[in-house]
Design an enzyme around this catalytic site. Structure first.
Site, PDB file in Angstrom:
ATOM      1  N   LYS A 230      -2.004 -26.323  89.474  1.00 47.63           N
ATOM      2  CA  LYS A 230      -1.788 -27.691  89.013  1.00 47.63           C
ATOM      3  C   LYS A 230      -2.990 -28.172  88.210  1.00 47.63           C
ATOM      4  O   LYS A 230      -4.105 -27.685  88.412  1.00 47.63           O
ATOM      5  CB  LYS A 230      -1.629 -28.625  90.223  1.00 47.63           C
ATOM      6  CG  LYS A 230      -0.298 -28.542  90.931  1.00 47.63           C
ATOM      7  CD  LYS A 230      -0.249 -29.536  92.081  1.00 47.63           C
ATOM      8  CE  LYS A 230       1.040 -29.433  92.863  1.00 47.63           C
ATOM      9  NZ  LYS A 230       2.246 -29.747  92.090  1.00 47.63           N
TER      10      LYS A 230
ATOM     11  N   ARG B  17      10.481 -25.185  98.274  1.00 43.33           N
ATOM     12  CA  ARG B  17      11.826 -24.633  98.495  1.00 43.33           C
ATOM     13  C   ARG B  17      11.750 -23.213  99.069  1.00 43.33           C
ATOM     14  O   ARG B  17      12.698 -22.751  99.710  1.00 43.33           O
ATOM     15  CB  ARG B  17      12.631 -24.697  97.192  1.00 43.33           C
ATOM     16  CG  ARG B  17      12.094 -23.871  96.067  1.00 43.33           C
ATOM     17  CD  ARG B  17      12.624 -24.309  94.709  1.00 43.33           C
ATOM     18  NE  ARG B  17      11.938 -25.506  94.210  1.00 43.33           N
ATOM     19  CZ  ARG B  17      12.217 -26.104  93.049  1.00 43.33           C
ATOM     20  NH1 ARG B  17      13.172 -25.637  92.269  1.00 43.33           N
ATOM     21  NH2 ARG B  17      11.545 -27.176  92.673  1.00 43.33           N
TER      22      ARG B  17
HETATM   23  N1  BES Z   1       4.466 -30.865  96.133  1.00 44.44           N
HETATM   24  C1  BES Z   1       5.004 -30.812  94.827  1.00 44.44           C
HETATM   25  C2  BES Z   1       5.865 -32.026  94.489  1.00 44.44           C
HETATM   26  C3  BES Z   1       5.165 -33.357  94.406  1.00 44.44           C
HETATM   27  C4  BES Z   1       4.826 -33.900  93.189  1.00 44.44           C
HETATM   28  C5  BES Z   1       4.913 -34.105  95.546  1.00 44.44           C
HETATM   29  C6  BES Z   1       4.223 -35.126  93.098  1.00 44.44           C
HETATM   30  C7  BES Z   1       4.296 -35.342  95.461  1.00 44.44           C
HETATM   31  C8  BES Z   1       3.957 -35.853  94.238  1.00 44.44           C
HETATM   32  C9  BES Z   1       5.879 -29.574  94.681  1.00 44.44           C
HETATM   33  O1  BES Z   1       5.499 -28.478  95.422  1.00 44.44           O
HETATM   34  C10 BES Z   1       5.817 -29.164  93.249  1.00 44.44           C
HETATM   35  O2  BES Z   1       4.765 -28.797  92.814  1.00 44.44           O
HETATM   36  N2  BES Z   1       6.941 -29.225  92.554  1.00 44.44           N
HETATM   37  C11 BES Z   1       7.000 -28.847  91.190  1.00 44.44           C
HETATM   38  C12 BES Z   1       8.245 -28.017  90.992  1.00 44.44           C
HETATM   39  C13 BES Z   1       8.333 -27.375  89.652  1.00 44.44           C
HETATM   40  C14 BES Z   1       7.256 -26.322  89.499  1.00 44.44           C
HETATM   41  C15 BES Z   1       9.697 -26.763  89.506  1.00 44.44           C
HETATM   42  C16 BES Z   1       7.032 -30.131  90.366  1.00 44.44           C
HETATM   43  O3  BES Z   1       7.646 -31.097  90.797  1.00 44.44           O
HETATM   44  O4  BES Z   1       6.404 -30.147  89.323  1.00 44.44           O
HETATM   45 MN    MN Z   2       4.076 -27.288  94.435  1.00 42.79          MN
END
Ligand code: BES
Ligand code: MN
Ligand code: ZN
Length: 507
Positions: A283, A360
């Site tokens: 990230k 997931r």
């Molecule tokens: N934990 C994150 C989602 C999240 C985002 C929680 C903002 C709280 C605040 C999750 O694991 C994630 O990173 N999701 C990705 C999925 C994508 C790579 C398909 C996302 O939402 O960007």
């Molecule tokens: Mn994630």
């Protein structure tokens, strides 16, 4: 702060301050009359006349003589805008205000709630629950990581609050108080866990927390390590844990009320990513510290068990199982790579296109596990799953996905009653090929950015039997807030979802 019922006369002279909720633009006389003789000085008091009772506004008044009771007026805003949540906010603000004062014992007269003249079935108990919970949450602070400055006194907190009555509280009112206190206990635990930094709140810390709850309240408890995941084919969950130095844990908690051992359980599955760096699909740095809250789903489920233990279990007739997959998602020499393929517990193979779609992966194996363990009466997962859900619904609203209209409607009804914003979201089965056709495996763990919350839900749905009533709660938005409110002093972890889920298991 202890909150308990107390006969009004017996408490005469002990209350430091009476909390008095008032509607904006309405005559305060009935509320003042309800306070009894001790507050007769308030009749005609100019402070009372000047107070407009806007929502969230407070005014502390006293009669000027030693021994006369002080009164803290709490504005509720206009009657037509009122929801029970407004009362909770007002009581939270009031409790917070008193935490600066040396007024040892705040008190709220049950008559003050009756004087609001709000009609509706169960309204009185509902108001009581909201007031008690609000007062407790208004005093919440996460200070575990702050060292006390030298010579500084600990902040003054009222030790107890009385709920004064002239007629003894009804069974429903007693139940409302116990529920509210249990909820407060659960929510504060969830907040502590979610606010806690990821170097402290590790999977093993969650294990210790769960073990302590189980030990204290007699819940069934099991904890599994990484070897278990490998030996039992939870390879998607395992794949997420590989990059982390911290050991993963799969925690199982169970509460079975007497005589329900053989019943179909409600299974609550909480995402427990104690830190989500994204893994190899790292990230961006900005805001990454917030990802300590990626275990908010697991935190809510642990909080729910804490609430059961604190007394709510006396009202619970259902067998409840909490399933908590806990791990960090980190980059590292052993971490899963984009393009890796794993065979899930279900037998389906998954291509890990993006290691940041890790939620997931841990959930899909646990959905299978849950259905192997028992035939769930309901299987509900709660997870900070997608940024897309936050973009779609905003920071304050959770997405609700389900394969079962009855379960969905029930959860929506309970959420509304508890002031938690859940909104129904679609799962488009016909779009499944978007996840499968171009995949090197049976299915990819990521689809297009557009509609990301629904694609995540569609992915999860592939691991749920058609006959299992299942709901997926995406709480990525509301789990952790940047702005503070009276019931969320300092902002941060909310403990979101716990109220709705507790109501569900108590139904
Ligand atoms: N934990 C994150 C989602 C999240 C985002 C929680 C903002 C709280 C605040 C999750 O694991 C994630 O990173 N999701 C990705 C999925 C994508 C790579 C398909 C996302 O939402 O960007
Ligand atoms: Mn994630
Ligand atoms: Zn995540």
């Amino acid at each position: 702060m202890d909150i308990q019922f107390q006969e009004a006369q017996a408490a005469e002279g002990q209350a430091g301050v009476l909390l008095v909720p008032l509607f904006q633009g309405e005559d305060a006389a009935p509320a003042v009359r309800a306070l009894g003789r001790g507050a007769s000085w308030l009749t005609g008091h100019m402070g009372l006349e000047d107070f407009r009772a806007e929502a969230g506004k407070l005014l502390l008044l006293h009669g000027g003589r030693k021994g006369s009771v002080r009164v803290l007026l709490a504005g509720l805003g206009r009657r037509e805008d009122f929801t029970p949540k407004v009362l909770g906010m007002a009581m939270a603000a009031a409790a917070k205000r008193l935490s600066g004062h040396k007024l040892a014992r705040p008190a709220l007269r049950l008559e003050s709630l009756r004087a609001l003249r709000l009609a509706g079935r169960g309204m009185r108990e509902h108001l009581l629950e909201e007031a008690v919970l609000g007062a407790r949450l208004g005093l919440y602070a996460h200070t575990a990581c702050k060292s006390a400055a030298e010579g500084e006194d600990a902040p003054f907190l009222p030790e107890r609050m009385d709920l004064l009555y002239t007629r003894p509280p009804s069974a429903e009112e007693q139940r409302a108080l116990r529920r509210a206190l249990s909820l407060a206990e659960g929510i504060c635990l969830a907040r502590d866990l979610i606010n806690g930094p990821a170097n402290q709140v590790t999977p093993r810390y969650l294990e210790e927390t769960a073990a302590a709850l189980a030990g204290r309240h007699g819940f069934g408890f099991r904890s599994h390590d990484q070897e278990y995941l490998r030996a039992n084919g939870l390879n998607a969950f395992l794949a997420v844990s590989l990059g982390a130095a911290a050991e993963p844990r799969l925690l199982v908690l169970e509460y079975a009320p007497p005589g329900t051992k053989g019943e179909d359980p409600v299974i609550l599955l909480g995402k427990g990513i104690t830190f989500d760096s994204g893994g190899i699909s790292l990230k961006p740095a900005a805001g990454m510290e917030r990802m300590k809250s990626d275990m908010a789903g697991a935190g809510a489920v642990l909080g729910l068990f804490a609430a059961l233990g604190a007394g709510a279990k006396d009202f619970c007739r259902k067998r409840v199982i909490g399933l908590l997959p806990c791990t960090e998602n980190m980059p590292g020499g052993r971490a899963s790579r984009p393009g890796d393929v794993v065979k899930t517990l279900s037998g389906k193979t998954v291509e890990i296109v993006n290691t940041d779609a890790e939620g997931r992966l841990i959930l899909c194996d646990c959905l299978t596990l849950a259905q192997n363990m028992a035939r769930p009466a309901a299987l509900i997962d709660i997870a900070t799953l997608t940024g897309a859900c936050v973009v779609g619904l905003g920071e304050k609203t959770a997405g609700l996905f389900s394969n079962d209209p009855r379960l969905r409607d029930k959860l929506l009804e309970l959420a509304a009653r508890n002031g938690e914003r859940f909104w129904p979201m679609p799962i488009w089965d016909e779009d499944l090929k978007t996840l499968t056709e171009k995949s090197a495996a049976d299915i990819s763990n990521t689809g297009p950015r557009e509609g990301g919350a629904s694609f995540a839900a569609l992915f999860l749905k592939q691991f749920v039997d058609k006959t299992t009533p299942w709901a997926h709660l995406d709480i990525a938005g509301p789990a952790f807030q940047s702005l503070e409110t009276p019931t969320l002093p300092g902002g941060g972890a909310v403990g979101f979802g716990l109220r709705t889920l507790l109501d569900f298991v108590l139904e």
